[in-house]
Design a protein around this motif. Sequence first.
Motif, PDB file in Angstrom:
ATOM      1  N   ASP A  58      10.950  26.130  14.792  1.00  0.00           N
ATOM      2  CA  ASP A  58      12.295  25.663  14.471  1.00  0.00           C
ATOM      3  C   ASP A  58      12.524  24.229  14.929  1.00  0.00           C
ATOM      4  O   ASP A  58      11.762  23.345  14.583  1.00  0.00           O
ATOM      5  N   PHE A  59      13.537  24.021  15.729  1.00  0.00           N
ATOM      6  CA  PHE A  59      13.950  22.678  16.121  1.00  0.00           C
ATOM      7  C   PHE A  59      13.321  22.291  17.465  1.00  0.00           C
ATOM      8  O   PHE A  59      14.021  22.084  18.455  1.00  0.00           O
ATOM      9  N   GLY A  60      11.980  22.225  17.495  1.00  0.00           N
ATOM     10  CA  GLY A  60      11.256  21.793  18.681  1.00  0.00           C
ATOM     11  C   GLY A  60      11.106  22.851  19.753  1.00  0.00           C
ATOM     12  O   GLY A  60      10.983  22.526  20.933  1.00  0.00           O
ATOM     13  N   GLN A  61      11.056  24.110  19.367  1.00  0.00           N
ATOM     14  CA  GLN A  61      10.973  25.199  20.339  1.00  0.00           C
ATOM     15  C   GLN A  61       9.541  25.681  20.529  1.00  0.00           C
ATOM     16  O   GLN A  61       8.695  25.545  19.658  1.00  0.00           O
ATOM     17  N   LEU A  62       9.306  26.276  21.698  1.00  0.00           N
ATOM     18  CA  LEU A  62       8.014  26.873  22.011  1.00  0.00           C
ATOM     19  C   LEU A  62       7.853  28.189  21.265  1.00  0.00           C
ATOM     20  O   LEU A  62       8.835  28.908  21.039  1.00  0.00           O
ATOM     21  N   GLN A  63       6.628  28.523  20.946  1.00  0.00           N
ATOM     22  CA  GLN A  63       6.313  29.836  20.396  1.00  0.00           C
ATOM     23  C   GLN A  63       6.634  30.867  21.478  1.00  0.00           C
ATOM     24  O   GLN A  63       6.491  30.599  22.679  1.00  0.00           O
ATOM     25  N   GLY A  87      -1.955  21.617  17.839  1.00  0.00           N
ATOM     26  CA  GLY A  87      -0.624  22.131  17.584  1.00  0.00           C
ATOM     27  C   GLY A  87      -0.370  22.274  16.101  1.00  0.00           C
ATOM     28  O   GLY A  87      -0.928  21.539  15.291  1.00  0.00           O
ATOM     29  N   LEU A  88       0.478  23.225  15.762  1.00  0.00           N
ATOM     30  CA  LEU A  88       0.878  23.429  14.383  1.00  0.00           C
ATOM     31  C   LEU A  88       2.358  23.119  14.240  1.00  0.00           C
ATOM     32  O   LEU A  88       3.146  23.394  15.149  1.00  0.00           O
ATOM     33  N   GLY A  89       2.701  22.526  13.105  1.00  0.00           N
ATOM     34  CA  GLY A  89       4.083  22.203  12.823  1.00  0.00           C
ATOM     35  C   GLY A  89       4.275  21.952  11.340  1.00  0.00           C
ATOM     36  O   GLY A  89       3.314  21.920  10.579  1.00  0.00           O
ATOM     37  N   ASP A  90       5.518  21.777  10.965  1.00  0.00           N
ATOM     38  CA  ASP A  90       5.892  21.506   9.583  1.00  0.00           C
ATOM     39  C   ASP A  90       6.557  20.133   9.557  1.00  0.00           C
ATOM     40  O   ASP A  90       7.707  19.982   9.938  1.00  0.00           O
ATOM     41  N   TYR A  97      10.940  17.108  14.769  1.00  0.00           N
ATOM     42  CA  TYR A  97      10.409  17.876  15.905  1.00  0.00           C
ATOM     43  C   TYR A  97       8.925  18.178  15.722  1.00  0.00           C
ATOM     44  O   TYR A  97       8.407  19.094  16.336  1.00  0.00           O
ATOM     45  N   PHE A  98       8.248  17.412  14.890  1.00  0.00           N
ATOM     46  CA  PHE A  98       6.863  17.717  14.520  1.00  0.00           C
ATOM     47  C   PHE A  98       5.958  17.759  15.750  1.00  0.00           C
ATOM     48  O   PHE A  98       5.864  16.780  16.500  1.00  0.00           O
ATOM     49  N   LEU A  99       5.337  18.889  15.970  1.00  0.00           N
ATOM     50  CA  LEU A  99       4.376  19.111  17.056  1.00  0.00           C
ATOM     51  C   LEU A  99       4.983  18.956  18.456  1.00  0.00           C
ATOM     52  O   LEU A  99       4.261  18.750  19.430  1.00  0.00           O
ATOM     53  N   ASP A 100       6.294  19.081  18.573  1.00  0.00           N
ATOM     54  CA  ASP A 100       6.934  18.907  19.883  1.00  0.00           C
ATOM     55  C   ASP A 100       6.366  19.838  20.946  1.00  0.00           C
ATOM     56  O   ASP A 100       6.190  19.440  22.098  1.00  0.00           O
TER      57      ASP A 100
END
Length: 183
Positions: A58-63, A87-90, A97-100
Amino acid sequence: MSNIGLFFGSDDGNTEGVALRICARLGVERVDLYDIADVTQLEIAGYQQLIFGIPTWDFGQLQSDWEDFWQDLQEIDFSGKTVALFGLGDQFGYGDYFLDAMGMLHDVVTANGAAVVGHWCTEGYEYEASKAEIPGEGKFVGLGIDEDQQEELTGERMNRWCRQIAEEFGLKGGAGAIKELDD
């Protein structure tokens, strides 16, 4: 016990899939694979060379599994350990927040003494902001994967990154010992 411990967290299976593909490239005889949901501090502390895989939600959150382990992670002494991150991101859906999460993970392990290898060029990505970007260097703190928007680039990115970290980890045979895969 193998040379490298690879620890990942995955809710939808993408990060687990990337972790398995990295193991295949590095050689399963070199890598012990762990889901962060099922580990303790002692298992991580037992390795000198580590790979951590974390998606940003979501908006820069940890898994969720990494979030549950976060306090334990902050208590581990990484002095003398070498860590590579992916890291994975969209980058389009969550470009601010990409890869935050990878950047936050980097901050914890370096604050606790780790030497981080596997920095990755930001060229070829389109995003607005990232906690994983090293300011002024044009690099991420680790390999960036976007299975949502650039899935077709993942295999070659992993091939190149695995060759890079094989050299940086000082693995026997170096980059030449890595299996090039077309997945």
